[in-house]
Structure formats: C-alpha cells, structure tokens
Scaffold this motif. Structure first.
Motif, PDB file in Angstrom:
ATOM      1  N   TRP A 212       0.867  -1.172   0.000  1.00 23.72           N
ATOM      2  CA  TRP A 212       0.000   0.000   0.000  1.00 23.72           C
ATOM      3  C   TRP A 212       0.902   1.221   0.000  1.00 23.72           C
ATOM      4  CZ3 TRP A 212       0.184   3.914   3.620  1.00 23.72           C
ATOM      5  CH2 TRP A 212      -0.809   4.900   3.539  1.00 23.72           C
ATOM      6  N   ILE A 213       0.541   2.235  -0.802  1.00 24.61           N
ATOM      7  CA  ILE A 213       1.330   3.469  -0.809  1.00 24.61           C
ATOM      8  C   ILE A 213       0.438   4.663  -0.503  1.00 24.61           C
ATOM      9  CG2 ILE A 213       3.077   2.576  -2.401  1.00 24.61           C
ATOM     10  CD1 ILE A 213       1.716   4.236  -4.610  1.00 24.61           C
ATOM     11  N   ASP A 214       1.047   5.676   0.066  1.00 24.74           N
ATOM     12  CA  ASP A 214       0.376   6.942   0.342  1.00 24.74           C
ATOM     13  C   ASP A 214       0.609   7.845  -0.859  1.00 24.74           C
ATOM     14  OD1 ASP A 214      -0.589   9.346   1.203  1.00 24.74           O
ATOM     15  OD2 ASP A 214       0.634   9.451   3.025  1.00 24.74           O
ATOM     16  N   CYS A 215      -0.334   7.825  -1.811  1.00 22.13           N
ATOM     17  CA  CYS A 215      -0.103   8.566  -3.052  1.00 22.13           C
ATOM     18  C   CYS A 215      -0.256  10.072  -2.866  1.00 22.13           C
ATOM     19  CB  CYS A 215      -1.023   8.070  -4.158  1.00 22.13           C
ATOM     20  SG  CYS A 215      -2.767   8.312  -3.845  1.00 22.13           S
ATOM     21  N   LEU A 216      -0.734  10.529  -1.702  1.00 21.58           N
ATOM     22  CA  LEU A 216      -0.778  11.975  -1.443  1.00 21.58           C
ATOM     23  C   LEU A 216       0.616  12.558  -1.265  1.00 21.58           C
ATOM     24  CD1 LEU A 216      -3.751  12.221   1.080  1.00 21.58           C
ATOM     25  CD2 LEU A 216      -3.751  12.887  -1.320  1.00 21.58           C
ATOM     26  N   ALA A 217       1.583  11.690  -0.979  1.00 21.56           N
ATOM     27  CA  ALA A 217       2.950  12.157  -0.729  1.00 21.56           C
ATOM     28  C   ALA A 217       3.719  12.432  -2.018  1.00 21.56           C
ATOM     29  CB  ALA A 217       3.704  11.142   0.115  1.00 21.56           C
ATOM     30  N   GLY A 218       3.104  12.145  -3.190  1.00 19.87           N
ATOM     31  CA  GLY A 218       3.779  12.397  -4.449  1.00 19.87           C
ATOM     32  C   GLY A 218       4.885  11.396  -4.711  1.00 19.87           C
ATOM     33  N   PRO A 219       5.913  11.792  -5.474  1.00 18.49           N
ATOM     34  CA  PRO A 219       6.950  10.832  -5.874  1.00 18.49           C
ATOM     35  C   PRO A 219       7.780  10.301  -4.712  1.00 18.49           C
ATOM     36  CG  PRO A 219       7.533  13.066  -6.555  1.00 18.49           C
ATOM     37  CD  PRO A 219       6.114  13.116  -6.103  1.00 18.49           C
ATOM     38  N   GLN A 220       7.809  10.989  -3.584  1.00 14.45           N
ATOM     39  CA  GLN A 220       8.548  10.496  -2.418  1.00 14.45           C
ATOM     40  C   GLN A 220       7.620   9.731  -1.482  1.00 14.45           C
ATOM     41  OE1 GLN A 220      11.884  10.580  -2.006  1.00 14.45           O
ATOM     42  NE2 GLN A 220      11.836  11.373  -4.098  1.00 14.45           N
ATOM     43  N   THR A 221       6.746   8.961  -2.089  1.00 15.14           N
ATOM     44  CA  THR A 221       5.710   8.284  -1.324  1.00 15.14           C
ATOM     45  C   THR A 221       6.280   7.320  -0.290  1.00 15.14           C
ATOM     46  OG1 THR A 221       3.690   6.968  -1.503  1.00 15.14           O
ATOM     47  CG2 THR A 221       5.497   6.375  -2.974  1.00 15.14           C
ATOM     48  N   THR A 336       3.347  12.075  -9.347  1.00 14.71           N
ATOM     49  CA  THR A 336       3.495  13.526  -9.468  1.00 14.71           C
ATOM     50  C   THR A 336       2.242  14.141 -10.069  1.00 14.71           C
ATOM     51  OG1 THR A 336       5.903  13.352  -9.703  1.00 14.71           O
ATOM     52  CG2 THR A 336       4.865  15.377 -10.504  1.00 14.71           C
ATOM     53  N   ALA A 337       1.708  13.509 -11.130  1.00 17.50           N
ATOM     54  CA  ALA A 337       0.493  14.024 -11.770  1.00 17.50           C
ATOM     55  C   ALA A 337      -0.691  14.003 -10.806  1.00 17.50           C
ATOM     56  CB  ALA A 337       0.173  13.196 -13.015  1.00 17.50           C
ATOM     57  N   ALA A 339      -0.523  14.163  -7.482  1.00 18.23           N
ATOM     58  CA  ALA A 339      -0.300  15.205  -6.476  1.00 18.23           C
ATOM     59  C   ALA A 339      -0.559  16.592  -7.057  1.00 18.23           C
ATOM     60  CB  ALA A 339       1.133  15.105  -5.948  1.00 18.23           C
ATOM     61  N   ASP A 340      -0.110  16.839  -8.293  1.00 19.05           N
ATOM     62  CA  ASP A 340      -0.332  18.139  -8.935  1.00 19.05           C
ATOM     63  C   ASP A 340      -1.803  18.427  -9.139  1.00 19.05           C
ATOM     64  OD1 ASP A 340       2.386  18.503  -9.000  1.00 19.05           O
ATOM     65  OD2 ASP A 340       2.618  18.043 -11.135  1.00 19.05           O
ATOM     66  N   ALA A 341      -2.586  17.361  -9.365  1.00 20.06           N
ATOM     67  CA  ALA A 341      -4.027  17.538  -9.576  1.00 20.06           C
ATOM     68  C   ALA A 341      -4.783  17.689  -8.260  1.00 20.06           C
ATOM     69  CB  ALA A 341      -4.580  16.350 -10.354  1.00 20.06           C
ATOM     70  N   GLY A 342      -4.073  17.541  -7.142  1.00 17.00           N
ATOM     71  CA  GLY A 342      -4.724  17.631  -5.842  1.00 17.00           C
ATOM     72  C   GLY A 342      -5.628  16.469  -5.548  1.00 17.00           C
ATOM     73  N   GLU A 343      -5.365  15.337  -6.210  1.00 19.63           N
ATOM     74  CA  GLU A 343      -6.187  14.147  -6.022  1.00 19.63           C
ATOM     75  C   GLU A 343      -5.433  13.120  -5.175  1.00 19.63           C
ATOM     76  OE1 GLU A 343      -9.252  13.769  -6.935  1.00 19.63           O
ATOM     77  OE2 GLU A 343      -9.465  15.564  -8.173  1.00 19.63           O
ATOM     78  N   GLY A 344      -6.143  12.108  -4.758  1.00 20.29           N
ATOM     79  CA  GLY A 344      -5.531  11.020  -4.017  1.00 20.29           C
ATOM     80  C   GLY A 344      -6.423   9.810  -4.089  1.00 20.29           C
ATOM     81  N   SER A 345      -5.877   8.673  -3.746  1.00 10.36           N
ATOM     82  CA  SER A 345      -6.626   7.427  -3.811  1.00 10.36           C
ATOM     83  C   SER A 345      -6.669   6.773  -2.437  1.00 10.36           C
ATOM     84  CB  SER A 345      -5.975   6.483  -4.827  1.00 10.36           C
ATOM     85  OG  SER A 345      -6.580   5.209  -4.796  1.00 10.36           O
ATOM     86  N   PHE A 346      -7.855   6.372  -2.028  1.00 11.51           N
ATOM     87  CA  PHE A 346      -8.027   5.641  -0.779  1.00 11.51           C
ATOM     88  C   PHE A 346      -7.335   4.279  -0.883  1.00 11.51           C
ATOM     89  CE2 PHE A 346     -11.057   2.408   1.078  1.00 11.51           C
ATOM     90  CZ  PHE A 346     -10.625   2.531   2.382  1.00 11.51           C
ATOM     91  N   LEU A 389      -2.563  10.252 -16.911  1.00 10.55           N
ATOM     92  CA  LEU A 389      -1.966   8.974 -16.527  1.00 10.55           C
ATOM     93  C   LEU A 389      -1.840   8.040 -17.738  1.00 10.55           C
ATOM     94  CD1 LEU A 389      -3.736   8.243 -13.107  1.00 10.55           C
ATOM     95  CD2 LEU A 389      -1.636   9.535 -13.548  1.00 10.55           C
ATOM     96  N   ASP A 390      -2.851   8.067 -18.625  1.00  9.88           N
ATOM     97  CA  ASP A 390      -2.772   7.286 -19.864  1.00  9.88           C
ATOM     98  C   ASP A 390      -1.511   7.618 -20.649  1.00  9.88           C
ATOM     99  OD1 ASP A 390      -5.249   6.148 -19.341  1.00  9.88           O
ATOM    100  OD2 ASP A 390      -6.316   7.329 -20.849  1.00  9.88           O
TER     101      ASP A 390
END
Length: 442
Positions: A212-221, A336-337, A339-346, A389-390
C-alpha cells in the motif's frame, strides 16, 4: 431491470435473463442474443454491462460437479464464486492457487478477466490453473476447450472479456495447503527505491507480495510492504503463542456500508488523516506475524457494499502495468500528476509482475510494476487526470487492465494488446458488451 457494475458510474436498464441449467444454455442465449454474461458484477467498469440489451446472469449455474481429493481437480459451473470454493475445500487441505483482492467473483468472471493475485511471480494468473471448460456459442455449437482440444479458442477465452461464448463445466486445478494461516512480514518503506528493492529481495523467498502506498505524498511516497508464505503445520506448532480459534475468526461479522451518501466520503479532507492513520497503524505492526488467508488477501470483503462510500456518482478504478525498465520513472510521473491535480486514492496498491507466458491472448500482466488506484468520479477533472496517466503509461510501453476499466480510449487498447487482431477471429458475433462497443466497435 437497472444494473450497475462495482464502480457505480452508471445504472442502466438491461434485459436480465437468469441461467440455471447448462442443458438449456444454447437455446437461451440464441433467443436473447446479443448479450453478455454477468456474474457477481464485481468488474469496476463496463466489461460486464450491456445497456439496453441482454445480460445472462450466471449465478444460477453454481454447482460443484466433481472433485478428486487425491489430485485436487475440481469441476464446477461458472457461477460458483471463489469464496464458495475456498469455504468448501480449504478445510480439506486444498485452495485456489490464484485469487484477486476479492473472493466475491465467479469462476466464469475469473477466467474471462484472467485475474491475478499477490503471487504472480510464483503462481501466475488464474488462467494458468484452468484445465478445461465447455463453451456455448450463440450459433448453437458447443466446444470442448483445453490446451489439447480447441487450444486456440481456449487461449482466446481466457482473458477474452466474455466475448467468445458462455463458459461452463470448468475444470480447475487446486493446490495443496497444510493450514489456512500465512506467515507474514510487514515492512514500512519511505520511497519508491525502497519499494523496488523490497520487491526484488522478496521474490525468491516470499510467495505473496504487495504494498500500500500513500499517493498523497507524491513521488517520495511512503508505504507498507506486506509479504507472506503459507504456513506448514510444523511452523505453526513452533510459534511461541497460541493462534485464535479458527471458527471464531470465520464468525467475525462484516462491517456494513448501509447507504450511499450524496457525496463521496473519499475526499481531500478525509484522505490525508486516513493515510496517516493507516501508515502509523501498520508501521506499528512491522515485523513477523501470522494472518488468516482471508484477512491478508481480502481485507475489503469484510466491508459490505464498500463501493457506496464514493457517493452517488461512483468511482473509477485505474490499474496499469508498465515494463520493469521504465517502471520507476513511470510510477514517479504518475504520482506527481496525481499530487499536482490535488487528487488522491483511498486504495493505492503497488506490486510487481514477473516474466511468464500469458495464459490468454488479452491477459493483462507483463513483467513490470502494476499500480491500482481508486478515484471518486468528479466528472471532467477526474477524466483529465486519467488521460494524463494514460499518456505516462503509453509512453512507458504499458497498458490498462480491462476488468477495471470504464474509459480507456480504443486506440490505447489496440496499441497495448498486440494479439488483439488474432483474438478478434474468435469472437462470438452474438455477444456484445458496452466495453466491446467502446473498444472494438461492436
């Protein structure tokens, strides 16, 4: 009746036709074609939908036909769920070699989408353990399919998205186990380099690996890497503590999501504290442990109707795989994309696939890294992010998982599945779905 898939992006009228006797399959599907099979509806997008047309409901085809307790060869109907198989045979020392993150799918669906699990580097995909099946076509013909009989149709039907016919009388090879317990190891990590190092290190000695990763942290997840092996009786006997009673473990009640909120509960306000709490909770569990196979492999199955938490507009699941030589850069670019979009995934799951021959012409896995993400449907903003992302996935030579897709462009599908032209020759012209019309034109 109105029917939706698990992503709940739309709810459309279908002519729902219940199937319950394989002897009547040919006549039923001939009368109602074009249609598509529908099992538990756990596909996230439109692979199992046919708005305005027929849905052949396969859950009534849910019988065990035979089982050889010496070899582990099971014959069953396509509407049997993976959970029903596990519930029946784990206590007898047998289980399915490959399952995805839920047991609540049918055998037919598992074959049609060639599902994978956390042990691809050891056991491959579900299709690799299918011995044979019968296939009913809408022209009234029935085919016996295996690696020796009609092998081309066999390979086209595995991962064939339900488009080659209706599968029935499936023979599956189960695997021996000594217990329902897994010996586990939980390892917190701080960045993508740590993840890939853990993945490489774990493949030789651990069967199940996932993070599991914390995708809110961006590339340094940051993330939690989880790995496990099936426990032998000898290993369990050597544990310095007692295991809980298995019957009590199985009787634990599920949590219910009783209603659909007007807006998604997964949002910027809820994601950050959830991710922080999830990371902290699992970081405290770092190290060796023991887990029942259900709690390790299917944690969300304990939350009934968890898809409702995304609100009335539903959600997209986005799962991609990118080749290993491009994986590190591609995953970083996607995070990065996001995080830049201000989105995140549960639900943000990262794992690796190994190099194995594909079981089906349209099988999803390839050697590399696969990232699975859930996004609440926010309309154009979400679609724009997924299109970005595509671009990353396509540039890296990767592809998307059709079982979870609801909006992949047709050109991306054609470019990323090189055996698509070969597959088209095996399609049943009396079978059509929302996905086939979107991606294949019919």
């Amino acid at each position: 009746m109105k029917i939706a898939s698990w992503g709940r992006l739309s709810q459309d009228h279908h002519d729902a036709i219940a199937l319950s006797d394989h002897r009547c399959l040919s006549s039923q599907i001939q009368r109602s074609a074009p249609g598509i099979s529908y099992g538990m509806g756990r596909s996230y997008g439109d692979v199992c939908l046919n708005p305005g047309g027929a849905l052949w409901l396969t859950r009534g085809l849910n019988r065990f036909i035979s089982f050889d307790d010496q070899t582990g060869l099971l014959c069953c109907e396509p509407g049997v769920t993976l959970k029903e198989i596990q519930d029946c045979f784990v206590s007898r020392g047998w289980m399915l070699p490959v399952t995805p993150g839920t047991q609540l799918i049918t055998v037919g669906g598992a074959i049609a989408n060639d599902v994978h699990g956390k042990n691809h580097h050891v056991m491959g995909t579900f299709g690799e353990h299918v011995v044979s099946f019968k296939l009913a076509r809408t022209d009234g013909t029935t085919l016996d399919c295996s690696r020796k009989q009609n092998p081309d149709m066999f390979r086209a039907t595995i991962a064939g998205l339900g488009l080659t016919g209706i599968i029935y009388n499936v023979q599956l090879q189960l695997r021996r186990i000594e217990s329902p317990w897994l010996l586990t190891d939980t390892v917190p990590f701080g960045n993508l380099d740590d993840f890939f190092a853990l993945a490489d290190e774990s493949e030789a000695s651990w069967e199940h690996t996932v993070s599991w990763i914390d995708c809110l942290a961006g590339p340094q997840t940051r993330g939690i890497f989880m790995r496990a092996n099936h426990a032998s009786k000898q290993e369990l006997a050597a544990l310095p503590y007692y295991l809980p009673d298995i019957s009590k473990v199985r009787r634990r009640k599920n949590i219910d999501m009783p209603l659909t909120p007007p807006v998604s509960l997964v949002n910027r306000l809820s994601l950050r504290p959830f991710n922080a709490a999830y990371y902290a909770m699992n970081a405290r569990k770092a190290g060796a442990g023991v887990a029942h196979y259900e709690s390790f492999s299917y944690p969300l199955d304990k939350i009934n109707n968890w898809n409702r938490m995304y609100g009335r507009r539903g959600f997209y699941q986005y799962q991609c795989v990118v080749p290993r030589n491009n994986a590190r850069q591609a995953i970083e670019s996607m995070l990065t994309a996001i995080a830049d979009a201000g989105e995140g995934s549960f639900l943000a799951v990262l794992k690796t696939f190994t190099e194995r021959p594909a079981a089906g012409l349209l099988s999803f896995p390839m050697a590399g890294a696969t990232l699975a993400l859930d996004f609440p449907n926010k309309g154009g903003a979400t679609e724009d992010l997924l299109a970005r992302l595509d671009d990353v996935v396509s540039s890296a030579g990767g592809r998307l998982y059709p079982a979870k897709d609801a909006r992949m462009p047709a050109h991306m599908f054609a470019a990323s599945y090189p055996e698509l032209t070969q597959f088209s020759a095996f399609r049943d012209p009396g079978i059509s779905s929302a996905m086939s019309r979107r991606l294949l034109g019919s």
